[in-house]
Design a protein around this motif. Sequence first.
Motif, PDB file in Angstrom:
ATOM      1  N   SER A  84      53.307  16.444 -10.742  1.00  0.00           N
ATOM      2  CA  SER A  84      54.389  17.417 -10.810  1.00  0.00           C
ATOM      3  C   SER A  84      55.165  17.242 -12.112  1.00  0.00           C
ATOM      4  O   SER A  84      55.339  16.121 -12.580  1.00  0.00           O
ATOM      5  CB  SER A  84      55.295  17.181  -9.601  1.00  0.00           C
ATOM      6  N   THR A  85      55.600  18.346 -12.692  1.00  0.00           N
ATOM      7  CA  THR A  85      56.353  18.267 -13.943  1.00  0.00           C
ATOM      8  C   THR A  85      57.763  18.840 -13.759  1.00  0.00           C
ATOM      9  O   THR A  85      57.963  19.749 -12.963  1.00  0.00           O
ATOM     10  CB  THR A  85      55.650  19.062 -15.067  1.00  0.00           C
ATOM     11  N   GLY A  86      58.706  18.322 -14.509  1.00  0.00           N
ATOM     12  CA  GLY A  86      60.082  18.794 -14.448  1.00  0.00           C
ATOM     13  C   GLY A  86      60.343  19.895 -15.470  1.00  0.00           C
ATOM     14  O   GLY A  86      59.408  20.358 -16.138  1.00  0.00           O
ATOM     15  N   GLN A 131      55.596  23.115 -17.641  1.00  0.00           N
ATOM     16  CA  GLN A 131      56.838  22.739 -16.944  1.00  0.00           C
ATOM     17  C   GLN A 131      56.927  23.346 -15.541  1.00  0.00           C
ATOM     18  O   GLN A 131      56.354  24.405 -15.272  1.00  0.00           O
ATOM     19  CB  GLN A 131      58.035  23.175 -17.776  1.00  0.00           C
ATOM     20  N   LEU A 132      57.632  22.676 -14.663  1.00  0.00           N
ATOM     21  CA  LEU A 132      57.912  23.109 -13.295  1.00  0.00           C
ATOM     22  C   LEU A 132      56.637  23.523 -12.551  1.00  0.00           C
ATOM     23  O   LEU A 132      56.557  24.615 -11.995  1.00  0.00           O
ATOM     24  CB  LEU A 132      58.932  24.250 -13.302  1.00  0.00           C
ATOM     25  N   SER A 133      55.645  22.661 -12.597  1.00  0.00           N
ATOM     26  CA  SER A 133      54.371  22.934 -11.922  1.00  0.00           C
ATOM     27  C   SER A 133      54.015  21.789 -10.989  1.00  0.00           C
ATOM     28  O   SER A 133      54.438  20.652 -11.196  1.00  0.00           O
ATOM     29  CB  SER A 133      53.238  23.079 -12.943  1.00  0.00           C
ATOM     30  N   MET A 134      53.220  22.126  -9.959  1.00  0.00           N
ATOM     31  CA  MET A 134      52.662  21.074  -9.100  1.00  0.00           C
ATOM     32  C   MET A 134      51.167  21.320  -8.915  1.00  0.00           C
ATOM     33  O   MET A 134      50.757  22.414  -8.530  1.00  0.00           O
ATOM     34  CB  MET A 134      53.344  21.005  -7.746  1.00  0.00           C
ATOM     35  N   ARG A 191      49.744  24.599  -6.861  1.00  0.00           N
ATOM     36  CA  ARG A 191      50.674  25.044  -5.820  1.00  0.00           C
ATOM     37  C   ARG A 191      51.724  25.987  -6.399  1.00  0.00           C
ATOM     38  O   ARG A 191      52.039  27.002  -5.827  1.00  0.00           O
ATOM     39  CB  ARG A 191      51.336  23.837  -5.161  1.00  0.00           C
ATOM     40  N   TYR A 192      52.263  25.635  -7.529  1.00  0.00           N
ATOM     41  CA  TYR A 192      53.156  26.531  -8.271  1.00  0.00           C
ATOM     42  C   TYR A 192      53.205  26.100  -9.719  1.00  0.00           C
ATOM     43  O   TYR A 192      52.880  24.953 -10.037  1.00  0.00           O
ATOM     44  CB  TYR A 192      54.574  26.588  -7.662  1.00  0.00           C
ATOM     45  N   GLY A 193      53.563  27.053 -10.586  1.00  0.00           N
ATOM     46  CA  GLY A 193      53.667  26.733 -12.012  1.00  0.00           C
ATOM     47  C   GLY A 193      52.520  27.298 -12.817  1.00  0.00           C
ATOM     48  O   GLY A 193      51.896  28.285 -12.413  1.00  0.00           O
ATOM     49  N   LYS A 194      52.237  26.649 -13.935  1.00  0.00           N
ATOM     50  CA  LYS A 194      51.234  27.162 -14.876  1.00  0.00           C
ATOM     51  C   LYS A 194      50.415  26.030 -15.469  1.00  0.00           C
ATOM     52  O   LYS A 194      50.983  24.991 -15.810  1.00  0.00           O
ATOM     53  CB  LYS A 194      51.965  27.897 -16.003  1.00  0.00           C
ATOM     54  N   PHE A 213      50.800  30.483 -11.030  1.00  0.00           N
ATOM     55  CA  PHE A 213      50.991  30.948  -9.660  1.00  0.00           C
ATOM     56  C   PHE A 213      52.435  30.730  -9.232  1.00  0.00           C
ATOM     57  O   PHE A 213      53.049  29.714  -9.539  1.00  0.00           O
ATOM     58  CB  PHE A 213      50.059  30.226  -8.681  1.00  0.00           C
ATOM     59  N   GLY A 214      52.950  31.723  -8.526  1.00  0.00           N
ATOM     60  CA  GLY A 214      54.278  31.622  -7.927  1.00  0.00           C
ATOM     61  C   GLY A 214      54.318  32.537  -6.727  1.00  0.00           C
ATOM     62  O   GLY A 214      53.553  33.513  -6.675  1.00  0.00           O
ATOM     63  N   ARG A 255      55.200  36.427  -7.972  1.00  0.00           N
ATOM     64  CA  ARG A 255      54.262  37.123  -8.846  1.00  0.00           C
ATOM     65  C   ARG A 255      52.814  36.968  -8.441  1.00  0.00           C
ATOM     66  O   ARG A 255      51.960  37.713  -8.883  1.00  0.00           O
ATOM     67  CB  ARG A 255      54.404  36.605 -10.273  1.00  0.00           C
ATOM     68  N   GLY A 256      52.500  35.952  -7.671  1.00  0.00           N
ATOM     69  CA  GLY A 256      51.116  35.694  -7.291  1.00  0.00           C
ATOM     70  C   GLY A 256      50.378  34.947  -8.387  1.00  0.00           C
ATOM     71  O   GLY A 256      50.998  34.256  -9.198  1.00  0.00           O
ATOM     72  N   GLN A 259      65.765  14.597 -10.406  1.00  0.00           N
ATOM     73  CA  GLN A 259      65.481  15.996 -10.736  1.00  0.00           C
ATOM     74  C   GLN A 259      64.153  16.437 -10.104  1.00  0.00           C
ATOM     75  O   GLN A 259      64.050  17.524  -9.541  1.00  0.00           O
ATOM     76  CB  GLN A 259      65.413  16.154 -12.259  1.00  0.00           C
ATOM     77  N   MET A 260      63.158  15.539 -10.167  1.00  0.00           N
ATOM     78  CA  MET A 260      61.844  15.841  -9.584  1.00  0.00           C
ATOM     79  C   MET A 260      61.963  15.997  -8.075  1.00  0.00           C
ATOM     80  O   MET A 260      61.370  16.900  -7.481  1.00  0.00           O
ATOM     81  CB  MET A 260      60.833  14.724  -9.899  1.00  0.00           C
ATOM     82  N   ILE A 277      63.358  19.345  -7.131  1.00  0.00           N
ATOM     83  CA  ILE A 277      62.367  20.428  -7.264  1.00  0.00           C
ATOM     84  C   ILE A 277      61.369  20.394  -6.106  1.00  0.00           C
ATOM     85  O   ILE A 277      61.026  21.435  -5.541  1.00  0.00           O
ATOM     86  CB  ILE A 277      61.656  20.354  -8.642  1.00  0.00           C
ATOM     87  N   HIS A 278      60.932  19.179  -5.730  1.00  0.00           N
ATOM     88  CA  HIS A 278      59.955  19.068  -4.626  1.00  0.00           C
ATOM     89  C   HIS A 278      60.546  19.552  -3.310  1.00  0.00           C
ATOM     90  O   HIS A 278      59.879  20.242  -2.543  1.00  0.00           O
ATOM     91  CB  HIS A 278      59.467  17.620  -4.484  1.00  0.00           C
ATOM     92  N   ASP A 313      60.434  40.310 -10.974  1.00  0.00           N
ATOM     93  CA  ASP A 313      59.520  41.373 -10.602  1.00  0.00           C
ATOM     94  C   ASP A 313      60.323  42.624 -10.246  1.00  0.00           C
ATOM     95  O   ASP A 313      61.415  42.514  -9.693  1.00  0.00           O
ATOM     96  CB  ASP A 313      58.702  40.898  -9.399  1.00  0.00           C
ATOM     97  N   GLY A 367      60.582  28.466  -3.629  1.00  0.00           N
ATOM     98  CA  GLY A 367      59.443  28.698  -4.527  1.00  0.00           C
ATOM     99  C   GLY A 367      59.733  29.801  -5.526  1.00  0.00           C
ATOM    100  O   GLY A 367      59.391  29.702  -6.703  1.00  0.00           O
ATOM    101  N   ILE A 408      62.106  28.567  -8.220  1.00  0.00           N
ATOM    102  CA  ILE A 408      61.398  27.746  -9.224  1.00  0.00           C
ATOM    103  C   ILE A 408      60.657  28.668 -10.203  1.00  0.00           C
ATOM    104  O   ILE A 408      60.712  28.488 -11.420  1.00  0.00           O
ATOM    105  CB  ILE A 408      60.418  26.759  -8.546  1.00  0.00           C
ATOM    106  N   GLU A 409      59.983  29.675  -9.643  1.00  0.00           N
ATOM    107  CA  GLU A 409      59.194  30.609 -10.453  1.00  0.00           C
ATOM    108  C   GLU A 409      60.081  31.354 -11.461  1.00  0.00           C
ATOM    109  O   GLU A 409      59.737  31.460 -12.641  1.00  0.00           O
ATOM    110  CB  GLU A 409      58.536  31.604  -9.496  1.00  0.00           C
ATOM    111  N   ASN A 455      61.477  28.998 -14.118  1.00  0.00           N
ATOM    112  CA  ASN A 455      60.415  28.660 -15.060  1.00  0.00           C
ATOM    113  C   ASN A 455      60.392  29.679 -16.200  1.00  0.00           C
ATOM    114  O   ASN A 455      60.373  29.328 -17.388  1.00  0.00           O
ATOM    115  CB  ASN A 455      59.070  28.675 -14.306  1.00  0.00           C
TER     116      ASN A 455
END
Lengths: 242, 151
Positions: free
Chosen positions: A58-60, A78-81, A101-104, A139-140, A143-144, B25-26, B29-30, B123, B135, B138-139, B142
């Motif tokens: 996971s990234t912050g 960033q902000l991915s798992m 799971r989420y992020g890029k 993925f999020g 947005r999918g 911070q992590m 987010i989790h 969106d 979720g 977070i998106e 980001n």
Amino acid sequence: MKIQKLVVIAIASMMCWIPALRADVRVLDIQGTAAFKDQSQWKPVKKGQALKEGTKISTGAHSSVRLKIDNATVTIRQLSMVRINRNLATGSATSTNLGLRYGKINARIDRIKKLRTDFRISTPVATSSVRGTEEEVSFGPGRGMIVQVLHGEVGASNRFGTSNIVRRGMKFHVKQGSPRPSPLLLSTWNKFITRVDPDDLTDDEKQMLERFGDDVWLNFEDPQFTSNSRAKAKVNLQIIFP
Amino acid sequence: MKHILAAGIMILLFLLPLPAQDMQQMQFIHLLADKPAASFSDAVTFMTIAAGMQPKDFNFNLQVLKNRKIARGMDYHAAAPLRRGALSLMIARHLDLSDSLLYMVFGTGRYAYRACVAEGIMDHEGSEWDILSGGELIEIMNKTIERAGER
């Protein structure tokens, strides 16, 4: 004599059996904050560290991690798992599955001759499979899944069985619960250099002609518009069909 | 020599809590990723991180954002469900979105949301009244941090 035969058979069978090994996943570098979880606790990721199958990374915010997985370089933005779902290697093939799971993430897979590479990135809605290419997958829940190909081509299929080949310039975008992805060239629809209009009239001009008839054109004094002179021009067209 | 040693120890003492703060911070987010509905407090914490600061408690974070005019006039309860409009307003102020005329004139969550859609941060299928999940927050954040980096 019997023992000798047994030993020969054992050695021969050992030579024929090529085991599936766990391929190496190594952390190349880290920017900012990143953590991994292989059992129950999240711990900070360290440079050069080896990661096992089943590990979550996971990234912050303002952070990224670069991983080396066999012939692939994966950058977790960033902000991915991400979870390393599968990572196997034999002498002639590698098989990797990363769960986003989420992020890029950005994945660059180098094509190696005689090595069959099966590299997949799965999200809750779809999976992309890569062979010797570079792609960016995000993925999020809102947005999918979005797959953008930077080089080569990627196969993308969703949970409803729809599959597409995605090439450079195309975008595979599928939302959660949607059975079909958006048109692959949707992002390029408005990026044209010129338009070809039937009868040499744009939609606006046609509308004006319908409303005012020939009055506008006949009363136009500029000879540039009233003359019927025609000229030939050479035009190169690149037409891309989805 | 003693001064250099003392200065070194002081620097070390200041740097020691950094990894612990990063892991906090992590952890935030989790936990957020699993929330079916994000709260106003979650958005305030995330906006503090996006602004490049270390978040503390809700009141401190809110005050920091108010000082920066990001959360100006926002007096929601910490546990109040986070609505798209409120988050849009904070994002529009943080990124200083000035392309939308209606947002410039009215400065409400409704037009801040439209401005965020135009920027590609949110969106278009939604309304300013939507409650956001963890979720989704977070998106959106980001994209916001990405956009802030591009500016």
